[in-house]
Design a protein around this motif. Sequence first.
Motif, PDB file in Angstrom:
ATOM      1  N   UNK A   1       0.903  -0.780  -0.031  1.00  0.00           N
ATOM      2  CA  UNK A   1      -0.174  -0.163   0.049  1.00  0.00           C
ATOM      3  C   UNK A   1       1.105   1.257   0.135  1.00  0.00           C
ATOM      4  N   UNK A   2       2.054   0.907  -0.231  1.00  0.00           N
ATOM      5  CA  UNK A   2       3.160   2.516  -0.302  1.00  0.00           C
ATOM      6  C   UNK A   2       3.371   1.919  -1.802  1.00  0.00           C
TER       7      UNK A   2
ATOM      8  N   UNK B   1      -5.678   1.803  -8.144  1.00  0.00           N
ATOM      9  CA  UNK B   1      -5.977   2.790  -6.506  1.00  0.00           C
ATOM     10  C   UNK B   1      -5.448   4.175  -6.814  1.00  0.00           C
ATOM     11  N   UNK B   2      -4.694   3.897  -6.922  1.00  0.00           N
ATOM     12  CA  UNK B   2      -3.161   5.334  -6.685  1.00  0.00           C
ATOM     13  C   UNK B   2      -4.259   6.285  -7.295  1.00  0.00           C
ATOM     14  N   UNK B   3      -4.533   5.954  -8.663  1.00  0.00           N
ATOM     15  CA  UNK B   3      -5.303   7.162  -9.442  1.00  0.00           C
ATOM     16  C   UNK B   3      -6.750   7.392  -8.958  1.00  0.00           C
ATOM     17  N   UNK B   4      -7.491   6.387  -8.981  1.00  0.00           N
ATOM     18  CA  UNK B   4      -8.676   6.471  -8.536  1.00  0.00           C
ATOM     19  C   UNK B   4      -8.663   7.515  -6.826  1.00  0.00           C
ATOM     20  N   UNK B   5      -7.792   7.420  -6.239  1.00  0.00           N
ATOM     21  CA  UNK B   5      -7.759   8.339  -5.233  1.00  0.00           C
ATOM     22  C   UNK B   5      -7.015   9.566  -5.637  1.00  0.00           C
TER      23      UNK B   5
ATOM     24  N   UNK C   1      -0.729  16.087 -14.192  1.00  0.00           N
ATOM     25  CA  UNK C   1       0.978  16.044 -13.297  1.00  0.00           C
ATOM     26  C   UNK C   1       1.005  14.733 -12.789  1.00  0.00           C
ATOM     27  N   UNK C   2       0.181  15.022 -11.578  1.00  0.00           N
ATOM     28  CA  UNK C   2       0.323  14.659 -10.364  1.00  0.00           C
ATOM     29  C   UNK C   2       0.568  13.173 -10.843  1.00  0.00           C
ATOM     30  N   UNK C   3      -0.434  12.986 -10.748  1.00  0.00           N
ATOM     31  CA  UNK C   3      -0.749  11.270 -11.834  1.00  0.00           C
ATOM     32  C   UNK C   3       0.545  10.840 -12.226  1.00  0.00           C
ATOM     33  N   UNK C   4       0.612  11.588 -13.480  1.00  0.00           N
ATOM     34  CA  UNK C   4       2.166  11.124 -14.270  1.00  0.00           C
ATOM     35  C   UNK C   4       3.538  10.912 -13.139  1.00  0.00           C
ATOM     36  N   UNK C   5       3.448  11.908 -12.268  1.00  0.00           N
ATOM     37  CA  UNK C   5       4.852  12.177 -12.081  1.00  0.00           C
ATOM     38  C   UNK C   5       4.811  11.524 -10.321  1.00  0.00           C
ATOM     39  N   UNK C   6       3.624  10.759  -9.454  1.00  0.00           N
ATOM     40  CA  UNK C   6       3.611  10.095  -8.510  1.00  0.00           C
ATOM     41  C   UNK C   6       3.087   8.189  -8.582  1.00  0.00           C
ATOM     42  N   UNK C   7       2.479   8.291  -9.621  1.00  0.00           N
ATOM     43  CA  UNK C   7       1.810   7.182  -9.923  1.00  0.00           C
ATOM     44  C   UNK C   7       2.878   6.522 -11.086  1.00  0.00           C
TER      45      UNK C   7
END
Length: 391
Positions: A93-94, A113-117, A169-175
Amino acid sequence: MNLEELFRSSWLRYEFLDNTVAEYLITAAVLLFGFIFKTLFSRMISGLMYRLGSRLWSEANLPEFRRLLIQPLEILLFLVFLYLAFQVLDYPMEQSDLREGDPFLKTFMFRTYQVFVIVALTWVLLRFIDFVGLVFKYRTEKTASKLDDQLVPFFKDFTKVLVVVFSFLVILGSVFGVNVTGLVAGLGVGGLAIAFAAKESLENLLASFTIFLDQPFMAGDLVQVGELIGVVEKIGFRSTRIRTLEKSFVTVPNKLMIDKPLDNLTLRTFRRARFDINLTYDTSSEQIRAITRDIQNYVDQHPRTNEDGRIRFLNLGPHSKDVMVQYFVDTMDWNEFIDIKEEINYKIVEIVEKHGAEFAFPTQTIHLQKPRAGKHEPPAEQAYFENSDIK
């Protein structure tokens, strides 16, 4: 036998995919709890948020706030309970828990899951922006200026676009681990191609700023652009929405609103009425003088017209003697204008009838000439056929 020994000897200790049955049951219980109480918790959180900012948005009420935020908050809270439920299981989960050797399904589910959050958080922010826009809309309705009425929806839409771009941009960078800084810097290489691809959108965006700065029209104005006439309902950062006189809803790109000649009909001081009265050719000159004089006096003395009215015997048409009627009505309201125009038209008909004249319509008069007495030559056409060789 105590509970620990009972647990060790029962089916709850059986493992499946590196997790016991008891852990799966706890996970299911947490998910069921979150699914049942997510609406209650979302109402509590929305109520708390409303009370914290009640001084800022006293114009809007709590039901409006909850109507916008409950649904996205329910999704976000369920994702939180989903996170808590999977903390019981042996599951990453990390971001640092993922390894290169992990199965594709595990990695895919975690990325999803990260994208949905992030999408849920973005949805909450967008709904909150809608609520803030609603608050400012209530405030602008109390002011006399129309400029703030059109600035509120413009900046609301502009802020929502910025939030969506930032979330992407957050999805591209963090996910997905994309170097966003390098990506933005690399856009300079393909910036020319992107500029050409987004040429129309950029032109419309710049045109919207021109409309706000130059203010050729505002929301609520009656305008004419080319053949289109209607009331401006909304000015966006890409297009302007116009409600036509036929009550249809037309979307016009902002670039066309500043490139084409635009007539702001609301800024007119008067509405003009102009038409011709067609009188028959047997109307005498004395009748026409009396008709034009009486109509001129009535138009000049009418309380809703100015002194620029002109009633003139203007033209000798193919079927009628034409009298021009032109006057200006002191109103911007369309319904009031046509009511006054109807009143004046009735009076014009009464004046024409009073002086014994008649209205003309397209006619043709054919004159038949008899042969002169003592001459027996046939007409030219008859003589032609009689002298021809046709048998």
